[in-house]
Design an enzyme around this catalytic site. Structure first.
Site, PDB file in Angstrom:
ATOM      1  N   ALA A  30       0.881  -0.932  -0.157  1.00 47.03           N
ATOM      2  CA  ALA A  30       0.262  -0.158   0.544  1.00 47.03           C
ATOM      3  C   ALA A  30       1.020   1.269   0.034  1.00 47.03           C
ATOM      4  O   ALA A  30       2.270   1.441  -0.349  1.00 47.03           O
ATOM      5  CB  ALA A  30      -1.219  -0.173   1.180  1.00 47.03           C
ATOM      6  N   SER A  31       0.549   2.198   0.955  1.00 44.27           N
ATOM      7  CA  SER A  31       1.509   3.040   1.217  1.00 44.27           C
ATOM      8  C   SER A  31       2.557   3.177   1.252  1.00 44.27           C
ATOM      9  O   SER A  31       4.042   4.339   1.382  1.00 44.27           O
ATOM     10  CB  SER A  31       0.666   4.594   1.956  1.00 44.27           C
ATOM     11  OG  SER A  31      -0.566   4.495   1.046  1.00 44.27           O
ATOM     12  N   VAL A  32       2.748   2.496   1.497  1.00 44.42           N
ATOM     13  CA  VAL A  32       4.560   2.172   1.985  1.00 44.42           C
ATOM     14  C   VAL A  32       5.173   2.064   0.600  1.00 44.42           C
ATOM     15  O   VAL A  32       6.702   2.469   0.713  1.00 44.42           O
ATOM     16  CB  VAL A  32       5.203   0.990   3.012  1.00 44.42           C
ATOM     17  CG1 VAL A  32       6.585   0.593   3.125  1.00 44.42           C
ATOM     18  CG2 VAL A  32       4.273   0.600   4.123  1.00 44.42           C
ATOM     19  N   SER A  33       4.428   2.232  -0.954  1.00 39.82           N
ATOM     20  CA  SER A  33       5.805   2.140  -1.885  1.00 39.82           C
ATOM     21  C   SER A  33       5.240   3.491  -1.772  1.00 39.82           C
ATOM     22  O   SER A  33       6.249   3.647  -2.994  1.00 39.82           O
ATOM     23  CB  SER A  33       4.523   1.454  -2.346  1.00 39.82           C
ATOM     24  OG  SER A  33       3.439   1.729  -2.917  1.00 39.82           O
ATOM     25  N   LYS A  34       5.053   4.258  -2.022  1.00 40.84           N
ATOM     26  CA  LYS A  34       5.126   5.967  -1.779  1.00 40.84           C
ATOM     27  C   LYS A  34       6.557   6.246  -1.385  1.00 40.84           C
ATOM     28  O   LYS A  34       6.931   6.622  -2.221  1.00 40.84           O
ATOM     29  CB  LYS A  34       4.315   6.720  -1.275  1.00 40.84           C
ATOM     30  CG  LYS A  34       2.887   6.081  -2.058  1.00 40.84           C
ATOM     31  CD  LYS A  34       1.860   7.597  -0.953  1.00 40.84           C
ATOM     32  CE  LYS A  34       0.316   7.132  -1.911  1.00 40.84           C
ATOM     33  NZ  LYS A  34      -0.719   6.065  -1.704  1.00 40.84           N
TER      34      LYS A  34
END
Length: 159
Positions: A30-34
Site C-alpha cells: 500500500a502506501s509504504v510503496s510511496k
C-alpha cells in the site's frame, strides 16, 4: 532476532479470509510503496535521468492521452509533493475486481484536475501511480519490473 538468529515469531489477528495470521501471511505494501517510489525518483533525479522541474508529459515515453490539458503541465516535483491537482483514487486498488496500477496510471492521465498544478495540496494515490510508471519507463523495467539491481548507479534497466 539476535545475531542473525530468530528467537521467536508472534502473530495476532486474522487474515482477510478469516484464518489466523502466520509469520508468512502476505500483506499489501500500500502506501509504504510511496516512500520507496519517492526515494527512487530522487535517486534518478540525482543521476540526471529524471528532471523534477520538467513536466511529466515531457519525460513520459508511453501513451499520454489527456482529457484535461492542465495534466500536461504537471511537473514531477508537483507529483512528489501532492500539488499536481490530481483527484483521489478512492476504491481503486483494494476492491474486488480492482484495476492494475498500469490501468490506474492511464485513468490518472485522463482525469479532470481539481485545481491548476502547483496551486493547492491534495493527497492522491494518482501522483505516485504516475511516478511509479515514470520510473518504470526511465529504467526500462517493462511490465514485470525485472532488471533492477543496485550497483554504482542506483538503478539500471535491462534495456
Amino acid at each position: 532476532v539476535r545475531r542473525d538468529q530468530v528467537l521467536g515469531e508472534y502473530t495476532f489477528g486474522t487474515s482477510p479470509s478469516g484464518g489466523p495470521l502466520t509469520s508468512t501471511s502476505p500483506f499489501r505494501m500500500a502506501s509504504v510503496s510511496k516512500v520507496l517510489t519517492a526515494i527512487t525518483v530522487l535517486q534518478l533525479a540525482e543521476e540526471g535521468r529524471i528532471d523534477l522541474d520538467r513536466t511529466l508529459a515531457e519525460q513520459w515515453t508511453g501513451r499520454f492521452a489527456v482529457t484535461d490539458a492542465r495534466v500536461q503541465a504537471i511537473t514531477v516535483r508537483e507529483l512528489l509533493q501532492h500539488t499536481s491537482g490530481m483527484p483521489p483514487m478512492k476504491n481503486t486498488f483494494f476492491v474486488d475486481g480492482g484495476i492494475t496500477w498500469h490501468q490506474a496510471a492511464d485513468l490518472a492521465i485522463a482525469a479532470e484536475l481539481l485545481y491548476d498544478p502547483g496551486t493547492g495540496y491534495r493527497y492522491s494515490n494518482a501522483n505516485y501511480v504516475l511516478l511509479g510508471r515514470l520510473v518504470e519507463q526511465v529504467v526500462h523495467l517493462g511490465e514485470c519490473g525485472s532488471g533492477v539491481h543496485h550497483g554504482k548507479s542506483s538503478l539500471r534497466g535491462n534495456g
